[in-house]
Design a protein around this motif. Structure first.
Motif, short mmCIF file in Angstrom:
data_model
loop_
_atom_site.label_atom_id
_atom_site.label_comp_id
_atom_site.label_asym_id
_atom_site.label_seq_id
_atom_site.Cartn_x
_atom_site.Cartn_y
_atom_site.Cartn_z
N THR A 1 -7.24 0.53 2.14
CA THR A 1 -8.35 0.01 2.96
C THR A 1 -8.21 0.42 4.42
O THR A 1 -9.20 0.75 5.09
N ASN A 2 -6.99 0.45 4.93
CA ASN A 2 -6.81 0.90 6.31
C ASN A 2 -7.00 2.40 6.44
O ASN A 2 -7.49 2.89 7.47
N ALA B 1 -8.86 1.74 15.55
CA ALA B 1 -7.55 1.45 16.15
C ALA B 1 -6.81 0.37 15.37
O ALA B 1 -5.60 0.46 15.16
N LEU B 2 -7.55 -0.65 14.93
CA LEU B 2 -6.93 -1.70 14.11
C LEU B 2 -6.40 -1.11 12.81
O LEU B 2 -5.30 -1.44 12.37
N GLY B 3 -7.18 -0.23 12.19
CA GLY B 3 -6.74 0.40 10.94
C GLY B 3 -5.47 1.20 11.11
O GLY B 3 -4.56 1.15 10.27
N ILE B 4 -5.38 1.93 12.22
CA ILE B 4 -4.17 2.72 12.50
C ILE B 4 -2.96 1.80 12.67
O ILE B 4 -1.89 2.03 12.09
N SER B 5 -3.14 0.74 13.45
CA SER B 5 -2.06 -0.22 13.68
C SER B 5 -1.61 -0.86 12.38
O SER B 5 -0.40 -0.97 12.09
N PHE B 6 -2.57 -1.25 11.54
CA PHE B 6 -2.24 -1.96 10.31
C PHE B 6 -1.59 -1.05 9.28
O PHE B 6 -0.72 -1.49 8.53
N ILE B 7 -2.00 0.22 9.22
CA ILE B 7 -1.39 1.09 8.21
C ILE B 7 0.06 1.41 8.59
O ILE B 7 0.93 1.49 7.71
N VAL B 8 0.33 1.56 9.87
CA VAL B 8 1.71 1.77 10.31
C VAL B 8 2.55 0.52 10.05
O VAL B 8 3.69 0.60 9.57
N SER B 9 1.97 -0.65 10.32
CA SER B 9 2.67 -1.91 10.04
C SER B 9 2.98 -2.05 8.55
O SER B 9 4.06 -2.50 8.16
N THR B 10 2.01 -1.67 7.71
CA THR B 10 2.20 -1.76 6.26
C THR B 10 3.34 -0.86 5.80
O THR B 10 4.19 -1.27 5.00
N LEU B 11 3.36 0.38 6.29
CA LEU B 11 4.41 1.32 5.90
C LEU B 11 5.78 0.82 6.37
O LEU B 11 6.76 0.87 5.61
N ALA B 12 5.83 0.33 7.61
CA ALA B 12 7.11 -0.17 8.14
C ALA B 12 7.58 -1.39 7.36
O ALA B 12 8.76 -1.51 7.01
#
Length: 247
Positions: free
Chosen positions: A56-57, A170-181
């Motif tokens: 989704t992100n 920008a929210l999507g970018i932040s959330f996808i990096v958070s998800t991977l981490a």
């Protein structure tokens, strides 16, 4: 709860969470972790979110207007998110009393109330270069403790003065990096394995269906209506987290 009821419960949760994310650009992990916490541990709920979050992100990022420029602007915050999440690895597994979720919910409610009163938060010129990594580290630690990616990254991104489509990207970018981490931390903690990954993949369909409906709503509303929905959504999410942690 038997297996069939559990599947329906999970599907309904992701349908609702996907719809909210489609409208305001966030809310999938907040809603899903909060509701699924009724029937499973927070770390299990966070693991179930991995595939829906990534897809989704990814959709949210691809639909935005200026991906390359946004990545260049946000990379210090994104690096901080990874560092903070990995530094806090294991906090989600250790959370027993819900105190981290309670404080996250309170902060979210306060921020939403400020936004609904039309107070304009702005990042001062020149502050972005040093503030972004600090925001990222704090967001990463909060993510590691709660499985939710919203604070303080969301207020920071909103304070950059982006338009609604840029903000959602920008929210999507932040959330996808958070998800991977976070996924790396969950694997290390033993909360994410192939069986959980398969279950997470099954949760993708209702999440995408809900997001498609929510995105259609967002495309039909004005910038002012989006702002109202955005902060009202944050208020509802924060209130839910407070009630959930306090119960």
């Amino acid at each position: 709860m038997n297996d069939a009821d559990l599947i329906l419960f999970i599907a309904a949760t992701f349908l609702l969470a996907g719809f909210v994310k489609g409208v305001i650009g966030l809310g999938l992990p907040t809603i899903a972790v909060g509701i699924l916490g009724v029937v499973m541990a927070p770390a299990q709920a966070a693991a179930l979110l991995v595939v829906p979050n990534l897809i989704t992100n990814g959709w949210q990022i691809a639909a935005g207007p200026r991906l390359k420029a946004m990545l260049i602007r946000l990379w210090p915050m994104l690096a901080g998110i990874c560092a903070g999440t990995w530094a806090g690895a294991g906090l989600l597994e250790q959370q027993k009393n819900g105190s981290a979720t309670l404080w996250l919910g309170i902060a979210l409610v306060l921020y939403a109330l400020v936004g609904l009163k039309a107070a304009k938060l702005r990042v001062p010129t020149g502050a972005e270069i040093w503030l972004a990594p600090l925001i990222g580290i704090a967001t990463g630690i909060a993510t590691a403790a709660t499985g939710v990616f919203v604070l303080p990254a969301v207020p920071y991104l909103q304070a950059l003065g982006l338009d609604k489509d840029e903000l959602v990207q920008a929210l999507g970018i932040s959330f996808i990096v958070s998800t991977l981490a976070l996924s790396i931390g969950l694997v290390g903690a033993g909360a994410l394995d192939m069986q959980v990954a398969w279950n997470s993949l099954l949760a993708l369909a209702p999440a995408l269906a809900g997001m498609a409906a929510g995105t259609a709503v967002r495309s039909r509303i004005s910038a002012a209506a989006f702002k109202l929905c955005f902060f009202a959504g944050l208020l509802a999410l924060g209130g839910y987290l407070v009630l959930r942690a306090a119960s």
